[in-house]
Design an enzyme around this catalytic site. Structure first.
Site, short mmCIF file in Angstrom:
data_model
loop_
_atom_site.label_atom_id
_atom_site.label_comp_id
_atom_site.label_asym_id
_atom_site.label_seq_id
_atom_site.Cartn_x
_atom_site.Cartn_y
_atom_site.Cartn_z
N HIS A 17 0.81 -1.22 0.00
CA HIS A 17 0.00 0.00 0.00
C HIS A 17 0.85 1.27 0.00
CE1 HIS A 17 -3.97 -1.93 0.50
NE2 HIS A 17 -3.25 -2.87 1.08
N HIS A 104 0.78 -16.31 7.48
CA HIS A 104 1.30 -15.19 6.69
C HIS A 104 2.65 -14.78 7.26
CE1 HIS A 104 1.23 -11.66 4.09
NE2 HIS A 104 0.09 -12.08 3.57
N ASP A 339 -7.37 -12.81 -3.00
CA ASP A 339 -7.71 -13.86 -3.95
C ASP A 339 -8.19 -15.12 -3.24
OD1 ASP A 339 -6.43 -13.07 -6.85
OD2 ASP A 339 -5.22 -12.26 -5.22
#
Length: 376
Positions: A17, A104, A339
């Protein structure tokens, strides 16, 4: 490290970002024709929001060449490329200031650096791969101009739904000889060339998306027309460099080349690839290709083919019982746009990393050939 390659080198930059992502490519020979039009098609194939099977994040991913070219020709100097992040929503990640996402990189990045990007995955985000795809497009053009090399990747498995990828099956070897990117893209967003299973793969992804979950898959890649002699003995074998490249892609979890794990159950008498002399090309060929185009770590001129499994996307909106950074148990239901299956969008990334490895290997071999000619 954020730099890949020895003679054909790429350094990527940017986070999920931040204002932009991109790369600097060094080692591109001078005088090669190059404009944004050579790079954009692969970025467009990678971009989000292409279908309901991918994240709805709306990024155009338009590339701008900042340096290293003039009047459409490379100068031999570093080529800088920038792609703007236009659809940022850092507020979607407010809960993740407290919770590291299960499976993650949030926790490991925090442990390694003592700080992590507060929005998105930072350098662990798939947005980082934009620089890889942009630089890979340059590598592909270099390979095509020098050796007419073709690189085509496609989806062979989503969840439990899989197409035939039996390396001992003549039909699969025929597919490797004939498959094109146009054929892959004509199969829709799933990018599986087998129409009999492509629809089932779509339903598989939709099923997991409907459950606020995700699912993994397998990408298979073939390289055609690669010269013999690329790759180094021992530690920089061509398949080792390809494995290094593939395992550096976010969410990748393995690598197999040629017959791969299937080959362990086949005796040497059936697994060996006998030679024959091909008059049309005036060189030795192999009757079969269980080696996957590499022998002793060096390319033998046959098709190189390999497969890469991608795990289920870690960030899901389904509630998960987990713990905060402080060790307090709690519930995380991730927000944001992610996704349900990353595998179809991984196609151009696999192709790009393949091209970067091969362009580097080709330059290394050209340097060796030159030094050999000087000695003799």
């Amino acid at each position: 490290m954020s730099t890949f390659g020895k003679l054909f080198r790429v350094t990527t930059y940017g986070e999920s970002h931040c204002k932009s992502v991109g790369c600097i490519v060094d080692g591109v020979p001078p005088g090669m024709s190059l404009t944004e039009a050579d790079i954009q098609p692969q970025l467009t194939r990678r971009r989000p929001g292409q279908s309901k099977l991918s994240t709805p994040r709306d990024e155009k991913d338009r590339v701008e060449i900042q340096s290293g070219t003039e009047f459409g020709k490379t100068l031999g100097t570093p080529i800088a490329m920038m792609i703007k992040n236009e659809d940022q929503r850092p507020h979607d990640y407010s809960d993740m200031d407290k919770f590291p996402r299960p499976s993650h990189a949030d926790f490991t990045y925090s442990e390694k650096y003592g700080i992590k990007a507060s929005s998105g995955g930072g350098r662990a985000s798939a947005r980082e791969t934009i620089g890889r795809v942009a630089s890979g497009a340059i590598a592909e053009k270099f390979l095509a101009q020098n050796s007419n090399v073709e690189i085509v990747a496609f989806v062979t498995q989503i969840g439990e739904i899989k197409m035939n990828r039996d390396s001992f099956d003549p039909e699969f070897q025929h597919l490797l000889n004939t498959i094109t990117r146009e054929k892959v893209d004509s199969m829709g967003p799933i990018r599986c060339p087998d129409a009999s299973v492509a629809g089932l793969m779509v339903k598989e992804i939709e099923k997991y998306r409907g459950n606020k979950d995700s699912i993994g898959g397998v990408v298979t890649c073939v390289v055609r027309n690669l010269p013999t002699g690329l790759g180094e003995p021992c530690f920089d074998k061509l398949e080792a460099m390809l494995a290094h490249a593939m395992l550096s892609i976010p969410a990748s979890k393995g690598f197999e080349i040629g017959s791969g794990f299937q080959g362990v159950s086949v005796p040497g008498s059936k697994h060996n690839d006998p030679f024959y002399f091909e008059k049309e090309t005036n060189r030795l060929r192999t009757k079969t290709n269980n080696s996957g185009g590499v022998q002793g770590g060096i390319s033998n001129g046959e098709n190189i083919y390999f497969s890469v499994p991608f795990k289920s996307v870690a960030t899901i909106s389904q509630e998960q019982k987990t713990a905060t950074y402080d060790g307090e148990e709690g519930i995380l239901a991730a927000k944001g746009r992610h996704d349900p299956a990353v595998t179809p969008r991984a196609i151009p990334i696999v192709e790009a990393m393949t091209a970067l490895v091969l362009a580097d290997a080709l330059l290394i071999q050209k340097a060796r050939d030159f030094s050999r000619s000087v000695v003799h």
